[in-house]
Each structure stands twice: as structure tokens, then as C-alpha cells.
Design a protein around this motif. Structure first.
Motif, PDB file in Angstrom:
ATOM      1  N   LEU A   1       5.743   3.098   0.615  1.00 50.38           N
ATOM      2  CA  LEU A   1       5.140   1.976  -0.119  1.00 50.38           C
ATOM      3  C   LEU A   1       5.382   0.745   0.747  1.00 50.38           C
ATOM      4  N   ALA A   2       4.398   0.443   1.566  1.00 54.74           N
ATOM      5  CA  ALA A   2       4.590  -0.447   2.707  1.00 54.74           C
ATOM      6  C   ALA A   2       3.983  -1.826   2.508  1.00 54.74           C
TER       7      ALA A   2
ATOM      8  N   TRP B   1       0.852  -1.189   0.000  1.00 57.44           N
ATOM      9  CA  TRP B   1       0.000   0.000   0.000  1.00 57.44           C
ATOM     10  C   TRP B   1       0.885   1.235   0.000  1.00 57.44           C
ATOM     11  N   LEU B   2       0.579   2.170  -0.864  1.00 62.71           N
ATOM     12  CA  LEU B   2       1.265   3.457  -0.848  1.00 62.71           C
ATOM     13  C   LEU B   2       0.496   4.370   0.099  1.00 62.71           C
ATOM     14  N   ASN B   3       1.048   4.554   1.284  1.00 64.14           N
ATOM     15  CA  ASN B   3       0.430   5.382   2.318  1.00 64.14           C
ATOM     16  C   ASN B   3       1.166   6.711   2.432  1.00 64.14           C
ATOM     17  N   THR B   4       0.465   7.752   2.857  1.00 61.06           N
ATOM     18  CA  THR B   4       1.091   9.064   2.998  1.00 61.06           C
ATOM     19  C   THR B   4       0.478   9.865   4.138  1.00 61.06           C
TER      20      THR B   4
ATOM     21  N   PHE C   1       3.241  -3.287   8.363  1.00 63.85           N
ATOM     22  CA  PHE C   1       3.458  -1.841   8.475  1.00 63.85           C
ATOM     23  C   PHE C   1       2.370  -1.051   7.759  1.00 63.85           C
ATOM     24  N   SER C   2       1.903  -1.563   6.618  1.00 60.91           N
ATOM     25  CA  SER C   2       0.844  -0.881   5.882  1.00 60.91           C
ATOM     26  C   SER C   2      -0.420  -0.768   6.724  1.00 60.91           C
ATOM     27  N   TYR C   3      -0.737  -1.819   7.451  1.00 59.38           N
ATOM     28  CA  TYR C   3      -1.929  -1.831   8.299  1.00 59.38           C
ATOM     29  C   TYR C   3      -1.745  -0.908   9.510  1.00 59.38           C
TER      30      TYR C   3
ATOM     31  N   ALA D   1       9.880  -0.904  -5.723  1.00 60.42           N
ATOM     32  CA  ALA D   1      10.303   0.023  -6.770  1.00 60.42           C
ATOM     33  C   ALA D   1       9.656  -0.314  -8.106  1.00 60.42           C
ATOM     34  N   VAL D   2       9.617  -1.610  -8.422  1.00 65.20           N
ATOM     35  CA  VAL D   2       9.080  -2.016  -9.720  1.00 65.20           C
ATOM     36  C   VAL D   2       7.569  -1.838  -9.779  1.00 65.20           C
TER      37      VAL D   2
END
Length: 339
Positions: free
Chosen positions: A202-203, A125-128, A207-209, A156-157
Motif C-alpha cells: 500500500l504505497a 495505491w494498493l499494488n501487487t 513508490f506507487s508510481y 493501515a487505517v
């Protein structure tokens, strides 16, 4: 529920098939094995293999005797590739794109890499924490995105794949200058502190959660929006190592199948292993949340590996585009329903 039961039966059957087929007297040329894994829950099968000494168990079962397995925590495709090329590791967990690039670079050489298995299917997930960023269009040159490795890592890809989808394939590298190489735990801490240049991550799970539990964080996209439910992590080795130690590699695969079955059958037990082995201090209930999410599945069978390869070939990162997924992995998986 029925799907979970079906997957569980398939995993158990696969483990049994490997164990029975390989229950022969074999002797590896080495009695030592060096394996690496990263921080995310995507590496959980390897953590369980370490915790429960499953490689040692399956090696003994097929007559290899005592095997000394050492483990290293290593994150980021560039770091993993360097360690594999230097001969400091025998088997490593890595993002699928990172492997594809390294395999392409080493084809026909003494250090040629080959895949053993997939590890997990899921999403990044791309988080910000930056309120004005809602889509990729909103990123400016000053915005920094943390990820485990730049250019060749899985993160990255898939960011490049997302950018290509948004802006066209010719602009796939548009956000590359915004990326900063940083292990997931450090990236999480940096962004959440609000005191560094890192405003996006981009996690991977967990970590994304964890990030989205904070109201100041929102999600820009999930990689499922771009690539669907594909394998994100896998294991690789040097082809020469696999050829010299076929029994040990078969024992590794059988151990991973047992670990994957354990995750499917026992989320509580698997979460306990992650908390104990990962040393990320992630709360037990937060790991359970990840494991309960149907988007995260654990299987040795790869899904979507050719999709990555086609993109990497299109942007010139691969000189030789594979025609079939079976070219990318050892023959042990050739009869599985992979892609």
C-alpha cells in the motif's frame, strides 16, 4: 491551469498574511526545534523547508533570532507516536489517522497532541505482483501487504476503511493480520524483488508510481476509490510546546506555506529538492510525474479530517469524536476553509 493559478495565489497570499500578522517582537522559550518527516513526496514541503532553511528565515523575520533546527527521517505512525510521546521530537509529519488516535489518547494530559497543519492531499495505491489478486476479496491469509505501520498508520487505517466498505464495518479488521510494518523504500524493494513474503504494497508516491512501471505489477485500488481527495499527511506537536513557543509555531506555518507555494510554482525546482534531500535515489523525471499529477496537492488547510475521525470513532479507536475539524488544529487555521 486556472485552478493551479488560483491555488498558487492563495498560497502566496496565505504566506504573506501569516508573515505580516506575526511581524511582532516575540521571544520563544527555546532556540532549538526538532522536526521529522518521512520518505514520500507527501513530505516534500518539509524537505523544502529543510533545504531552504525556511523556518530559520521566518523565525528571524518575526524577531525570534537564531533558531537551530534539526531534522530526522522517521516513517510509520507507531514510530512517530513513540518519538513524540518520549519528547524526542517537537514537530512531526504524520498520517492524519495516526495523529487522530494519538490525540485521543493524550487529550487532557501533559503530552496532549494538537495539529498544526495539513501537508498534502493525494492517494495511496494498493499494488501487487500476485496475478490472482484483483480485488480485496482475493486476499487469502497467506498474502502479505507491506505498509509503514500497522493498526494506526495512514495506510493501515485507509486499508481498514476499504475493507469496511467491501465487507461491512464489523469486518474492518479482516486484513489486519496480512499487514507487515515496513518503510516505503524497503517495502518497494521487498515486493519488486519477488523473493520475499511481500506480494502487495500500500504505497505512497513516488513508490506507487515506480511500481506500476513494471509490467508484473498491477493496482488493486487507489484510496481515492474509498475516501476521495482528502488530506493524507499533516504536522502535529504537543499542545504544551505550541503554547510555550507560539512565535516559533507561527514561523513554522509561514515556512510551510512558502514551501507549498514553491512546489506549485516550480515543479522542476521542487523535484530537485526531493532528489537531493530524500536520499531515495528516485529519478528526477519520476518525481516530476508525481508533481504533475493533479491528484497530489500541497496545502496547510486540512481536507476530510472529520471523515477519518468518524470512521475511527465507529470502530472504537477514538473515545471522543470531534464535532468540528477546528478542534483538531491550532487556532491559526480556524478561519480557513478546511474540513
Amino acid at each position: 491551469m486556472n485552478n493551479a493559478l488560483t491555488r498558487r495565489k492563495a498560497l502566496i497570499a496565505g504566506t504573506a498574511a501569516v508573515s505580516l500578522a506575526d511581524a511582532v517582537s516575540v521571544r520563544a522559550e527555546t532556540n532549538a526545534l526538532r522536526v521529522s518527516y518521512g520518505y514520500s513526496t507527501g513530505y516534500l514541503p518539509l524537505m523544502i523547508m529543510r533545504d531552504q532553511k525556511l523556518i530559520e528565515k521566518h523565525a528571524a523575520k518575526i524577531g525570534l533570532g537564531s533558531i537551530d533546527v534539526t531534522w530526522q527521517v522517521l516513517d510509520g505512525g507507531n514510530n512517530i507516536n513513540d518519538a513524540m510521546l518520549a519528547g524526542a521530537l517537537d514537530i512531526s509529519g504524520i498520517g492524519v489517522p495516526g495523529y487522530l488516535v494519538l490525540r485521543d489518547r493524550t487529550l487532557g494530559r501533559k503530552q496532549e497532541m494538537v495539529g498544526i497543519s495539513a501537508l498534502t492531499s493525494g492517494a495511496l495505491w494498493l499494488n501487487t505482483i500476485e496475478p490472482r489478486i484483483r480485488t480485496l476479496v482475493d486476499y487469502t491469509p497467506k498474502d502479505r501487504i507491506a505498509m509503514p505501520g500497522i493498526k494506526t498508520s495512514f495506510a493501515a487505517v485507509v486499508l481498514q476503511m476499504a475493507v469496511a466498505k467491501q465487507f461491512g464495518i464489523e469486518n474492518y479488521a479482516r486484513l489486519d493480520p496480512n499487514t507487515v510494518g515496513m518503510p516505503h523504500p524497503e517495502a518497494y524493494a521487498a515486493m519488486m524483488s519477488g523473493k520475499t513474503e511481500i506480494t502487495s504494497h500500500l504505497a505512497s508516491a513516488p513508490f506507487s508510481y515506480l511500481e506500476l512501471k513494471d509490467p508484473k505489477v498491477h493496482r488493486v485500488f487507489t484510496t481515492r476509490d474509498v475516501i476521495g481527495p482528502m488530506s493524507i499527511l499533516m504536522t502535529m506537536t504537543q499542545r504544551s510546546f505550541a503554547e510555550a513557543n507560539p512565535g516559533l509555531v507561527r514561523a513554522f506555518l509561514a515556512a510551510q506555506e512558502e514551501a507549498s507555494a514553491f512546489i506549485t510554482q516550480d515543479h522542476e525546482g521542487a523535484a530537485a529538492v526531493y532528489t537531493r534531500v530524500s536520499q531515495t535515489k528516485t529519478a528526477h523525471d519520476q518525481v516530476i510525474q508525481v508533481l504533475d499529477d493533479a491528484e497530489n496537492e500541497y496545502s496547510v488547510v486540512p481536507a476530510g479530517s472529520l471523515n477519518y475521525a468518524q470512521f475511527l470513532a465507529a470502530i472504537g479507536s477514538l473515545k471522543q469524536k470531534p464535532a468540528a475539524w477546528t478542534e483538531l488544529f491550532l487556532p491559526m487555521l480556524k478561519d480557513r476553509n478546511g474540513s
